[in-house]
Structures are given as structure tokens and as C-alpha cells.
Design a protein around this motif. Structure first.
Motif, PDB file in Angstrom:
ATOM      1  N   TRP A  83      69.056  59.679  63.656  1.00 16.61           N
ATOM      2  CA  TRP A  83      68.175  58.531  63.486  1.00 16.61           C
ATOM      3  C   TRP A  83      68.984  57.307  63.070  1.00 16.61           C
ATOM      4  CZ3 TRP A  83      63.026  58.799  64.631  1.00 16.61           C
ATOM      5  CH2 TRP A  83      62.444  60.071  64.714  1.00 16.61           C
ATOM      6  N   ARG A  84      68.650  56.149  63.635  1.00 16.23           N
ATOM      7  CA  ARG A  84      69.288  54.895  63.277  1.00 16.23           C
ATOM      8  C   ARG A  84      68.220  53.803  63.215  1.00 16.23           C
ATOM      9  NH1 ARG A  84      72.420  58.300  62.648  1.00 16.23           N
ATOM     10  NH2 ARG A  84      74.590  58.486  63.372  1.00 16.23           N
ATOM     11  N   VAL A  85      68.242  53.017  62.128  1.00 12.56           N
ATOM     12  CA  VAL A  85      67.310  51.893  61.976  1.00 12.56           C
ATOM     13  C   VAL A  85      68.131  50.609  61.918  1.00 12.56           C
ATOM     14  CG1 VAL A  85      65.493  50.862  60.574  1.00 12.56           C
ATOM     15  CG2 VAL A  85      65.701  53.360  60.709  1.00 12.56           C
ATOM     16  N   PHE A  86      67.779  49.636  62.762  1.00 12.55           N
ATOM     17  CA  PHE A  86      68.542  48.394  62.879  1.00 12.55           C
ATOM     18  C   PHE A  86      67.658  47.193  62.566  1.00 12.55           C
ATOM     19  CE2 PHE A  86      70.472  51.421  65.788  1.00 12.55           C
ATOM     20  CZ  PHE A  86      71.824  51.303  65.507  1.00 12.55           C
ATOM     21  N   SER A  87      68.289  46.161  62.015  1.00  7.48           N
ATOM     22  CA  SER A  87      67.632  44.867  61.873  1.00  7.48           C
ATOM     23  C   SER A  87      67.643  44.178  63.235  1.00  7.48           C
ATOM     24  CB  SER A  87      68.370  44.008  60.841  1.00  7.48           C
ATOM     25  OG  SER A  87      67.913  42.666  60.898  1.00  7.48           O
ATOM     26  N   PRO A  88      66.560  43.460  63.601  1.00  8.65           N
ATOM     27  CA  PRO A  88      66.531  42.804  64.917  1.00  8.65           C
ATOM     28  C   PRO A  88      67.355  41.520  64.985  1.00  8.65           C
ATOM     29  CG  PRO A  88      64.518  42.331  63.728  1.00  8.65           C
ATOM     30  CD  PRO A  88      65.288  43.290  62.861  1.00  8.65           C
ATOM     31  N   GLY A  94      77.567  39.751  66.703  1.00  9.17           N
ATOM     32  CA  GLY A  94      76.649  39.935  67.816  1.00  9.17           C
ATOM     33  C   GLY A  94      75.944  41.274  67.828  1.00  9.17           C
ATOM     34  N   LYS A  95      76.283  42.157  66.892  1.00  6.31           N
ATOM     35  CA  LYS A  95      75.671  43.480  66.841  1.00  6.31           C
ATOM     36  C   LYS A  95      74.502  43.484  65.868  1.00  6.31           C
ATOM     37  CE  LYS A  95      80.020  45.864  67.887  1.00  6.31           C
ATOM     38  NZ  LYS A  95      81.000  46.896  67.427  1.00  6.31           N
ATOM     39  N   LEU A  96      73.561  44.393  66.102  1.00  7.80           N
ATOM     40  CA  LEU A  96      72.432  44.528  65.196  1.00  7.80           C
ATOM     41  C   LEU A  96      72.877  45.309  63.961  1.00  7.80           C
ATOM     42  CD1 LEU A  96      69.512  45.392  67.661  1.00  7.80           C
ATOM     43  CD2 LEU A  96      70.222  43.149  66.798  1.00  7.80           C
ATOM     44  N   PRO A  97      72.643  44.787  62.765  1.00 11.62           N
ATOM     45  CA  PRO A  97      73.073  45.486  61.549  1.00 11.62           C
ATOM     46  C   PRO A  97      72.323  46.806  61.366  1.00 11.62           C
ATOM     47  CG  PRO A  97      72.585  43.170  61.108  1.00 11.62           C
ATOM     48  CD  PRO A  97      72.072  43.462  62.480  1.00 11.62           C
ATOM     49  N   LEU A  98      73.061  47.849  60.980  1.00 10.89           N
ATOM     50  CA  LEU A  98      72.461  49.150  60.700  1.00 10.89           C
ATOM     51  C   LEU A  98      71.851  49.118  59.304  1.00 10.89           C
ATOM     52  CD1 LEU A  98      72.025  52.126  61.527  1.00 10.89           C
ATOM     53  CD2 LEU A  98      74.242  52.637  60.472  1.00 10.89           C
ATOM     54  N   VAL A  99      70.561  49.428  59.210  1.00  8.11           N
ATOM     55  CA  VAL A  99      69.852  49.387  57.936  1.00  8.11           C
ATOM     56  C   VAL A  99      69.802  50.761  57.289  1.00  8.11           C
ATOM     57  CG1 VAL A  99      67.626  48.883  56.850  1.00  8.11           C
ATOM     58  CG2 VAL A  99      68.471  47.428  58.697  1.00  8.11           C
ATOM     59  N   ALA A 100      69.561  51.814  58.082  1.00 10.55           N
ATOM     60  CA  ALA A 100      69.459  53.171  57.540  1.00 10.55           C
ATOM     61  C   ALA A 100      69.777  54.170  58.638  1.00 10.55           C
ATOM     62  CB  ALA A 100      68.059  53.418  56.986  1.00 10.55           C
ATOM     63  N   GLY A 114      58.891  43.836  57.240  1.00 14.78           N
ATOM     64  CA  GLY A 114      59.693  43.127  58.235  1.00 14.78           C
ATOM     65  C   GLY A 114      59.723  43.893  59.543  1.00 14.78           C
ATOM     66  N   ASP A 115      60.535  43.427  60.484  1.00 14.00           N
ATOM     67  CA  ASP A 115      60.662  44.039  61.803  1.00 14.00           C
ATOM     68  C   ASP A 115      61.952  44.850  61.889  1.00 14.00           C
ATOM     69  OD1 ASP A 115      58.303  42.913  62.685  1.00 14.00           O
ATOM     70  OD2 ASP A 115      59.298  41.072  63.357  1.00 14.00           O
ATOM     71  N   TYR A 116      61.897  45.965  62.650  1.00 16.76           N
ATOM     72  CA  TYR A 116      63.052  46.845  62.806  1.00 16.76           C
ATOM     73  C   TYR A 116      63.048  47.452  64.209  1.00 16.76           C
ATOM     74  CZ  TYR A 116      62.947  46.717  57.681  1.00 16.76           C
ATOM     75  OH  TYR A 116      62.928  46.309  56.376  1.00 16.76           O
ATOM     76  N   LYS A 130      60.196  49.628  68.496  1.00 12.42           N
ATOM     77  CA  LYS A 130      60.154  48.502  67.565  1.00 12.42           C
ATOM     78  C   LYS A 130      59.086  48.786  66.513  1.00 12.42           C
ATOM     79  CE  LYS A 130      59.625  43.507  67.144  1.00 12.42           C
ATOM     80  NZ  LYS A 130      59.339  42.228  67.829  1.00 12.42           N
ATOM     81  N   LEU A 131      59.420  48.561  65.261  1.00 12.73           N
ATOM     82  CA  LEU A 131      58.518  48.847  64.152  1.00 12.73           C
ATOM     83  C   LEU A 131      58.347  47.599  63.294  1.00 12.73           C
ATOM     84  CD1 LEU A 131      56.928  50.823  62.298  1.00 12.73           C
ATOM     85  CD2 LEU A 131      59.108  51.305  61.161  1.00 12.73           C
ATOM     86  N   THR A 132      57.087  47.297  62.948  1.00 13.87           N
ATOM     87  CA  THR A 132      56.790  46.209  62.018  1.00 13.87           C
ATOM     88  C   THR A 132      56.180  46.799  60.756  1.00 13.87           C
ATOM     89  OG1 THR A 132      56.400  44.607  63.804  1.00 13.87           O
ATOM     90  CG2 THR A 132      55.472  44.101  61.657  1.00 13.87           C
TER      91      THR A 132
END
Length: 314
Positions: A83-88, A94-100, A114-116, A130-132
Motif C-alpha cells: 500500500w502507498r498513499v501519496f499527496s496529490p 516533480g514526484k508525488l510525496p509519499l505520505v504513508a 485533504g485529498d490523496y 483518489k480519496l478525499t
């Protein structure tokens, strides 16, 4: 006439230069405006100023449960998930930051409002959503459907001769060709009896027995929630070569080998006393070079029949 004009001008100049006398009537008129009355209460300045003593409460993170299924009506996958969760919002690179992130089966993440983007991978299969996360209220369990299955690959030589694992490998490609005419590589150097997890669809599988010309291609279909077992049949055999002074004798060292097809194309070369090669079914010529002398012999490869090819010194 001039005297009257002079008197009028003098009167005007005196009216401008002399200070105005106070008027009782004017004072009474101004007192009727309450905003100018010294007894009126003005709003406190503090009412227009922020309260710097108050602390802003950070948004409360919410616990969200994630699970993945191979099919919409299937059971949740219990292991092998990533599982990977990223900030949009992209970072400076230029890469999406990994959140979890999490490995295993189902996952629990604490996410602030927020959005992920949430991605789950199962081998080479994957899904993204996409998750809000709202400011208030709970978030339901998130279920991602992988729409994936798997293939298990193996191969035999001839009818049923098992091929040694060390001599066999597979590559999996997409079924569609790219703009350059090549297929997209999905996974390389897959060993036999290895389960490859893939999204549903048709894939092009290349089976290589040895490293010369024993190559078989096949298109395999992957179905959601199913494991497809495929055994590919090679029409090839393992051939050993040696240059000897007499039949059954010891192989002579420092011998250079070239193997040619029936049409004269070189398919393999080696410098070894006793090379071993896997060749596809057909006719060949073996050429051995030793001490400026050349020896050659024609031979035939039959699928599933490993043989020794001896060249004898004249």
C-alpha cells in the motif's frame, strides 16, 4: 462710483481677516448629533483585533481502513499487498510525496483532512484510487478491486522431458505493440513454478531454454481471481561437444567451437574442451579448431533427446 467700490472691497477684506464669533444656535445644532457627543460609547478597539492568545487547533487525523480484492465479489487479499498513499501536490522534483505505506494484507492509515492518491499493488497487478478525507464525519472502509489473477509457468522438452530449472527462464510482455513495434516488458527472468500476479488481460510469454536458439512464444490469458498454469513445450535438446583423438576418449583442451545451422548461419561459439549447448530441433554442423587445424561434423537435434557429438582427430 469709485468710492462705493472701494468701500465694498474694504468690507469684504475685513470679513475674511476677522475671526468668526461663536454662535449659540450652531452649538445647539451640533449637539443633536450623538456621534459627536462626548458621552457616547465607542466600540472597544479589542473587538476589531484578533485574539493572539487563542491557539488554532490542528485538523484531527482520521483512521481509515483499506482492503483489496482480486474481484468485486471476492474475499479480501490477506498477504502480498503493498500500500502507498501519496499527496496529490508534486514536490520540487516533480514526484508525488509519499505520505504513508504498508505491507501485507489490509491496512490502517491515520490521514488528516485533504485529498490523496491511494495505490495498492499485488505483484505486477495494481489499482489506484483518489480519496478525499472530509473535515468532519467518519470515513467508510475503502475497498480497492485489483481485477487481477496469476500465471504459473513451466516447460518441457519434447513430449514430457523436464527441463532443469537453471536452464529455463521466462519473460512476460504486454500483448499490444508499442510505437516502436516492440512489446512492453512486464517482467523478465521469471523462474519456473513462480506465480506471477497480473491484472486481467492477455500477455505474451517468451520461454527460453538455454541461451542459443531454443525459444518458444505463447499468448496467455489472465482471468480475475484465477491462477492459470501453463506448460510450454520446447522442441529442443541438450548437446555436448568434444574433440577427441579416438572414440570415447578425453576431450582435447584449447578447442574453439562454432555451431552452424543447415543454412550456414552461426548460432553459437565457444572456446572450451567440453561445451554443452541447448539447440532447437533441426540439422547443424559442428566446427572445431585446434592448433590451426579444422574439424567438422554434421549432426541432427531431435526434441527431448540429449546427445554427445564427438569430432575425432584425423
Amino acid at each position: 462710483m469709485r468710492v462705493h467700490r472701494f468701500v465694498a472691497r474694504l468690507a469684504l477684506m475685513l470679513a475674511v481677516s476677522l475671526p468668526a464669533m461663536p454662535s449659540t444656535g450652531a452649538d445647539d445644532a451640533f449637539k443633536s448629533f450623538k456621534q459627536l457627543d462626548s458621552t457616547a460609547k465607542m466600540p472597544k478597539l479589542k473587538a476589531f483585533s484578533p485574539d493572539f492568545g487563542a491557539t488554532l487547533k490542528p485538523p484531527v487525523a482520521k483512521n481509515i481502513v483499506f482492503e483489496a480484492k482480486l474481484t468485486g465479489d471476492g474475499e479480501p487479499v490477506q498477504q502480498g499487498l503493498s500500500w502507498r498513499v501519496f499527496s496529490p501536490i508534486p514536490a520540487d522534483d516533480g514526484k508525488l510525496p509519499l505520505v504513508a505505506s504498508s505491507e501485507g494484507g489490509s491496512a490502517d492509515f491515520q490521514l488528516s483532512p485533504g485529498d490523496y492518491f491511494v495505490n495498492v499493488s499485488f505483484g505486477r497487478a495494481g489499482a489506484t484510487k483518489k480519496l478525499t478525507v472530509p473535515e468532519s464525519g467518519d470515513v467508510d472502509k475503502q475497498v480497492l478491486v485489483l481485477d487481477a489473477g496469476g500465471i504459473l509457468l513451466n516447460a518441457v522438452s519434447g513430449d514430457d522431458t523436464r527441463i532443469p530449472t537453471a536452464d529455463l527462464k521466462f519473460s512476460v510482455y504486454s500483448s499490444e505493440t508499442q510505437e516502436d513495434g516492440e512489446r512492453g516488458l512486464v517482467m523478465a527472468n521469471v523462474k519456473p513454478n513462480t506465480i506471477v500476479r497480473l491484472n486481467t488481460g492477455t500477455y505474451h510469454v517468451v520461454s527460453e531454454y538455454g541461451s542459443v536458439n531454443a525459444v518458444v512464444r505463447a499468448d496467455l490469458k489472465v482471468e480475475a481471481g484465477k491462477l492459470t498454469e501453463a506448460t510450454i513445450q520446447h522442441r529442443a535438446s541438450q548437446i555436448s561437444f568434444k574433440l577427441v583423438s579416438e572414440a570415447g576418449g578425453e576431450a582435447i583442451a584449447d578447442t574453439a567451437w562454432s555451431i552452424l545451422t543447415a543454412s550456414g548461419d552461426v548460432v553459437a561459439e565457444s572456446v572450451s574442451a567440453f561445451p554443452v549447448m541447448v539447440l532447437a530441433e533441426g540439422g547443424y554442423t559442428a566446427i572445431a579448431r585446434n592448433k590451426d587445424k579444422i574439424y567438422q561434423k554434421d549432426f541432427t537435434v531431435e526434441a527431448g533427446h540429449n546427445i554427445d557429438v564427438e569430432l575425432i582427430l584425423n
